[in-house]
Design a protein around this motif. Structure first.
Motif, PDB file in Angstrom:
ATOM      1  N   THR A  23       0.833  -1.211   0.000  1.00  0.00           N
ATOM      2  CA  THR A  23       0.000   0.000   0.000  1.00  0.00           C
ATOM      3  C   THR A  23       0.865   1.258   0.000  1.00  0.00           C
ATOM      4  OG1 THR A  23      -1.759  -1.143   1.205  1.00  0.00           O
ATOM      5  CG2 THR A  23      -1.781   1.254   1.250  1.00  0.00           C
ATOM      6  N   GLY A  24       1.895   1.275   0.836  1.00  0.00           N
ATOM      7  CA  GLY A  24       2.717   2.471   0.977  1.00  0.00           C
ATOM      8  C   GLY A  24       3.595   2.773  -0.221  1.00  0.00           C
ATOM      9  N   THR A  25       3.916   1.752  -1.024  1.00  0.00           N
ATOM     10  CA  THR A  25       4.787   1.977  -2.178  1.00  0.00           C
ATOM     11  C   THR A  25       4.035   1.970  -3.497  1.00  0.00           C
ATOM     12  OG1 THR A  25       5.275  -0.406  -2.300  1.00  0.00           O
ATOM     13  CG2 THR A  25       6.801   0.984  -1.044  1.00  0.00           C
ATOM     14  N   PHE A  26       2.709   1.709  -3.463  1.00  0.00           N
ATOM     15  CA  PHE A  26       1.955   1.691  -4.711  1.00  0.00           C
ATOM     16  C   PHE A  26       2.093   3.042  -5.411  1.00  0.00           C
ATOM     17  CE2 PHE A  26      -2.099   2.015  -7.130  1.00  0.00           C
ATOM     18  CZ  PHE A  26      -1.867   0.938  -7.984  1.00  0.00           C
ATOM     19  N   GLN A 262      -7.413   3.859  -3.725  1.00  0.00           N
ATOM     20  CA  GLN A 262      -7.250   2.502  -4.236  1.00  0.00           C
ATOM     21  C   GLN A 262      -6.024   1.744  -3.714  1.00  0.00           C
ATOM     22  OE1 GLN A 262      -8.000   1.655  -8.364  1.00  0.00           O
ATOM     23  NE2 GLN A 262      -9.287   3.468  -8.617  1.00  0.00           N
ATOM     24  N   PRO A 263      -4.929   2.395  -3.322  1.00  0.00           N
ATOM     25  CA  PRO A 263      -3.738   1.619  -2.909  1.00  0.00           C
ATOM     26  C   PRO A 263      -3.988   0.599  -1.814  1.00  0.00           C
ATOM     27  CG  PRO A 263      -3.119   3.893  -3.289  1.00  0.00           C
ATOM     28  CD  PRO A 263      -4.610   3.830  -3.426  1.00  0.00           C
ATOM     29  N   LEU A 264      -4.860   0.903  -0.845  1.00  0.00           N
ATOM     30  CA  LEU A 264      -5.144  -0.066   0.212  1.00  0.00           C
ATOM     31  C   LEU A 264      -5.770  -1.324  -0.371  1.00  0.00           C
ATOM     32  CD1 LEU A 264      -5.251  -0.849   3.182  1.00  0.00           C
ATOM     33  CD2 LEU A 264      -7.445   0.353   3.357  1.00  0.00           C
ATOM     34  N   ALA A 265      -6.684  -1.151  -1.340  1.00  0.00           N
ATOM     35  CA  ALA A 265      -7.297  -2.308  -1.997  1.00  0.00           C
ATOM     36  C   ALA A 265      -6.251  -3.128  -2.743  1.00  0.00           C
ATOM     37  CB  ALA A 265      -8.397  -1.846  -2.953  1.00  0.00           C
ATOM     38  N   LEU A 270      -3.265  -8.101  -3.485  1.00  0.00           N
ATOM     39  CA  LEU A 270      -1.979  -8.749  -3.787  1.00  0.00           C
ATOM     40  C   LEU A 270      -1.533  -9.645  -2.630  1.00  0.00           C
ATOM     41  CD1 LEU A 270       0.076  -5.990  -5.644  1.00  0.00           C
ATOM     42  CD2 LEU A 270      -1.151  -7.939  -6.591  1.00  0.00           C
ATOM     43  N   THR A 271      -1.786  -9.219  -1.404  1.00  0.00           N
ATOM     44  CA  THR A 271      -1.446 -10.054  -0.253  1.00  0.00           C
ATOM     45  C   THR A 271      -2.319 -11.311  -0.225  1.00  0.00           C
ATOM     46  OG1 THR A 271      -0.758  -8.113   1.015  1.00  0.00           O
ATOM     47  CG2 THR A 271      -1.219 -10.119   2.262  1.00  0.00           C
ATOM     48  N   ALA A 297       9.617  -3.136  -7.325  1.00  0.00           N
ATOM     49  CA  ALA A 297       9.140  -2.651  -8.618  1.00  0.00           C
ATOM     50  C   ALA A 297       8.268  -1.414  -8.453  1.00  0.00           C
ATOM     51  CB  ALA A 297       8.359  -3.754  -9.333  1.00  0.00           C
ATOM     52  N   PHE A 298       7.359  -1.425  -7.469  1.00  0.00           N
ATOM     53  CA  PHE A 298       6.514  -0.268  -7.208  1.00  0.00           C
ATOM     54  C   PHE A 298       7.352   0.938  -6.775  1.00  0.00           C
ATOM     55  CE2 PHE A 298       2.300  -2.646  -6.177  1.00  0.00           C
ATOM     56  CZ  PHE A 298       2.104  -2.836  -7.530  1.00  0.00           C
ATOM     57  N   SER A 299       8.347   0.698  -5.920  1.00  0.00           N
ATOM     58  CA  SER A 299       9.185   1.795  -5.432  1.00  0.00           C
ATOM     59  C   SER A 299       9.951   2.449  -6.571  1.00  0.00           C
ATOM     60  CB  SER A 299      10.173   1.268  -4.380  1.00  0.00           C
ATOM     61  OG  SER A 299       9.490   0.715  -3.284  1.00  0.00           O
ATOM     62  N   LEU A 300      10.453   1.625  -7.484  1.00  0.00           N
ATOM     63  CA  LEU A 300      11.202   2.159  -8.622  1.00  0.00           C
ATOM     64  C   LEU A 300      10.306   3.018  -9.510  1.00  0.00           C
ATOM     65  CD1 LEU A 300      13.912   2.176 -10.107  1.00  0.00           C
ATOM     66  CD2 LEU A 300      13.174   0.137 -11.347  1.00  0.00           C
ATOM     67  N   GLN A 301       9.086   2.532  -9.766  1.00  0.00           N
ATOM     68  CA  GLN A 301       8.166   3.299 -10.587  1.00  0.00           C
ATOM     69  C   GLN A 301       7.780   4.606  -9.908  1.00  0.00           C
ATOM     70  OE1 GLN A 301       4.407   1.451 -11.268  1.00  0.00           O
ATOM     71  NE2 GLN A 301       3.656   3.075 -12.600  1.00  0.00           N
TER      72      GLN A 301
END
Length: 392
Positions: A23-26, A262-265, A270-271, A297-301
């Protein structure tokens, strides 16, 4: 989720950590933070701070209250009222409220003990159940829009099922698909950075998991289905307040603000898939490695998006410096601007040019036109009103 899931033994700490990391890195969340106004970010923070206070208080199962407990409940209610300035949080509120009702270690669903605990928590949280309704009444009575604001249709509900369904579909699969494609593209373009980030995420995650994963959840094989259904519920709660007024989020740009719930969803769904992977393979290390790779991957994006925003800031400052150094060239009120240095797909709007001119020259009476539609309108206007051409 951490408080509700671990309390009821539906979630272990490593899975809670997985939801938090994803959620935090989405990228959609960090993209929204780049474009959001301060009041939106503060409202989002106060919303989750209030729930944090409430969940901590509900860990104390005693029905009798204390002055300290009452003070924390009042503080949380005030924070909720302030956070509802972003109206979509009113919808998400009830999704989190249902998590608050999950009983503590009460065994399987709908058992007698489970229902007893549920009723007890429901009685303790009646004030929270009606809080958004109180807010809406206070707003309608004392802070309803007046004058010209009553005619603004930006947030008017569209009573059309085809329109709602179209907005709903465009807000879900295309958006997530766009972020996934961008993440894969970032991995291909920067494999070394991705590998480094993966390792940086994997090591602390692994250490945390080794400490916390001994506490197993109550359910084993079918928990993924429960959390997948929960994730879909949060998808609906995140999209509904925008789809009902015809708003569709984008992966990048100003309209990314319509996707900030949406990130929480994403983290929950994914979990849930990671739970499914672990249930069938029984290899804890595989699910944790997968989590680390996804987060990397999310962090890089997200980092790439943020760098584009910093580039936009540098471009703004360069234009302001140029305008300041050439005041004689900016003596008119209106300008047609050709921008040959676009950053991504972002195009400056009329009011953004006005802001740049104001910062550079101290006056707000100048407008810049950029896109084709603006030029066409301006050309037609000048043909019909030649007396104003001297201003361009």
């Amino acid at each position: 989720l951490d408080g509700a899931g671990i309390r009821a033994r539906y979630l272990n700490r490593s899975e809670s950590l997985s939801i938090a990391l994803i959620t935090g890195t989405f990228p959609g969340l960090l993209m929204w933070m780049d474009f959001a106004h301060l009041q939106h970010a503060v409202s989002y923070f106060l919303f989750w701070l209030s729930w944090f206070i409430i969940f901590k208080d509900f860990e104390l199962d005693a029905l009798k209250s204390s002055p300290r407990l009452l003070a924390r409940r009042i503080s949380a209610s005030v924070f909720f009222f302030l956070s509802f300035n972003v109206n979509s949080l009113l919808v998400l509120y009830y999704g989190v409220y249902l998590l608050l009702l999950v009983p503590k270690g009460a065994g399987p669903f709908f058992s007698l003990k489970w229902r007893g605990h549920l009723l007890k928590r429901l009685v303790r949280s009646l004030d929270l159940a009606i809080l958004p309704l109180i807010y809406w009444i206070v707003r309608a009575v004392f802070f309803s829009p007046k004058g010209v604001h009553q005619a603004i249709a930006y947030n008017q509900i569209i009573w059309s099922w085809p329109s709602f369904w179209s907005s709903f579909k465009l807000s879900f699969i295309p958006l997530w698909h766009s972020h996934a494609i961008q993440a894969i593209r970032g991995i291909k373009q920067h494999p070394l950075w991705w590998a480094t980030l993966s390792l940086a995420v994997l090591v602390p995650t692994w250490l945390q998991i080794r400490r916390q994963s001994k506490k197993r959840a109550y359910f084993s094989r079918n928990r993924w289905a429960i959390f997948f259904a929960l994730g879909l519920c949060f998808v609906f709660l995140a999209i509904f307040p925008y789809a009902i007024v015809g708003k569709v989020p984008q992966a990048y740009g100003w309209d990314s603000r319509h996707a900030y719930l949406q990130p929480l969803a994403v983290g929950i769904i994914l979990t849930a898939f990671l739970m499914l992977l672990e249930a069938f393979h029984r290899r804890v290390w595989l699910t944790k490695l997968t989590t680390s790779l996804v987060v990397a991957a999310f962090s890089l994006q997200a980092a790439q998006y943020h760098l584009m925003w910093i580039a936009r800031w540098a471009k703004d400052r360069a234009m302001i410096a140029t305008i300041k150094s050439r005041p004689a060239d900016f003596r008119y009120d209106n300008y047609l601007i050709k921008d040959a240095y676009l950053i991504g797909d972002e195009v400056y709007r009329i009011y953004e040019w006005s802001g740049i001119f104001k910062v550079a020259l101290g006056r707000e009476n100048k407008i810049g036109y950029l896109n084709v539609h603006d030029r066409e309108q301006l050309t037609v206007g000048l043909q019909h009103h030649p007396e104003v051409r001297k201003h361009y």
